[in-house]
Design an enzyme around this catalytic site. Structure first.
Site, PDB file in Angstrom:
ATOM      1  N   LYS A  60      53.123  25.467  61.451  1.00  0.00           N
ATOM      2  CA  LYS A  60      53.686  26.311  62.362  1.00  0.00           C
ATOM      3  C   LYS A  60      55.293  25.968  62.517  1.00  0.00           C
ATOM      4  CE  LYS A  60      53.375  25.441  66.853  1.00  0.00           C
ATOM      5  NZ  LYS A  60      52.690  25.149  68.158  1.00  0.00           N
ATOM      6  N   ASP A  78      51.147  30.295  67.188  1.00  0.00           N
ATOM      7  CA  ASP A  78      50.788  29.337  68.520  1.00  0.00           C
ATOM      8  C   ASP A  78      49.798  29.905  69.267  1.00  0.00           C
ATOM      9  OD1 ASP A  78      52.111  31.105  70.022  1.00  0.00           O
ATOM     10  OD2 ASP A  78      53.517  29.705  70.857  1.00  0.00           O
TER      11      ASP A  78
END
Length: 216
Positions: A126, A144
């Site tokens: 991420k 997220d």
């Protein structure tokens, strides 16, 4: 949270056309001035709010905005700036370690490949995707909790886990919207499609969303 059925591609195009019309150039909310300060800010943001990270990094980046300066500041010096952020000791250890690696292996520069970024201490997929998207302008999809929720709740990109949602976003979002897609989804999830009591009455895609959790 159960996933909604996948939206047809024409409806997905309409979703992002509306997001684009409302906010043509969405920006991330983490303050930064370089690839390095962005990388550090994103690494610090895990399980923390962007506002909390920004408050801590304003003072930090004033004295340590390069890997060399961060290494000179040291772990304890870094902790003094980020003590208000969750998991600050582990994050400080990682930031110092990644700063050292950047100096030793990348001539002090943040690399522009996902594999190289993920090789740095404390940098996961991420974080790598956020840096690739925000600094290097790659159409990477950083998933997220907000993106994961919105993708599943609306039916834009249903998936059982983060990687499945990331791949679904890459496959299903029209190419012209890929660059800004994750920012539109993050902002939508943060301010409209919230985890509890989503603001459906204010939602620009309420007529398209297939969620059974609608509050209006």
């Amino acid at each position: 949270m159960s996933a909604s059925p996948p939206l047809p591609h024409a409806r997905i195009r309409e979703v992002f056309a509306r997001f684009q019309a409302a906010n043509p150039e969405p920006k991330g909310e983490l303050e930064h001035t370089s690839a390095f300060t962005l990388l550090v800010a994103v690494a610090l943001s895990a399980q923390a709010t962007d506002a909390g990270v920004n408050k801590a990094t304003r003072g930090l980046f004033a004295v340590a905005d390069t890997p060399e300066k961060m290494l000179a500041l040291g772990e304890e010096g870094l902790i003094a700036h980020i003590r208000t952020i969750g998991l600050f000791r582990n994050k400080a250890r990682n930031v110092i370690a990644l700063s050292r690696r950047l100096i030793e292996d990348f001539d002090g520069q943040v690399p522009s490949s996902r594999a190289a970024l993920e090789s740095l201490p404390g940098v996961g997929r991420k974080t790598a995707n956020v840096v690739l998207n925000m600094w290097f302008h790659h159409p990477a999809q950083a998933v997220d909790t907000h993106v994961f929720r919105v993708a599943n709740r609306t039916g834009i990109a249903p998936g059982r886990d983060v990687l499945a949602v990331e791949r679904a976003l890459e496959d299903r979002i029209p190419v012209e919207f890929q660059r800004h897609a994750h920012h539109w989804l993050i902002l939508h999830g943060r301010y409209i499609c919230t985890a509890r009591a989503p603001r459906c009455a204010a939602c620009p895609i309420a007529d398209i969303c297939q969620s059974e959790e609608k509050t209006a």
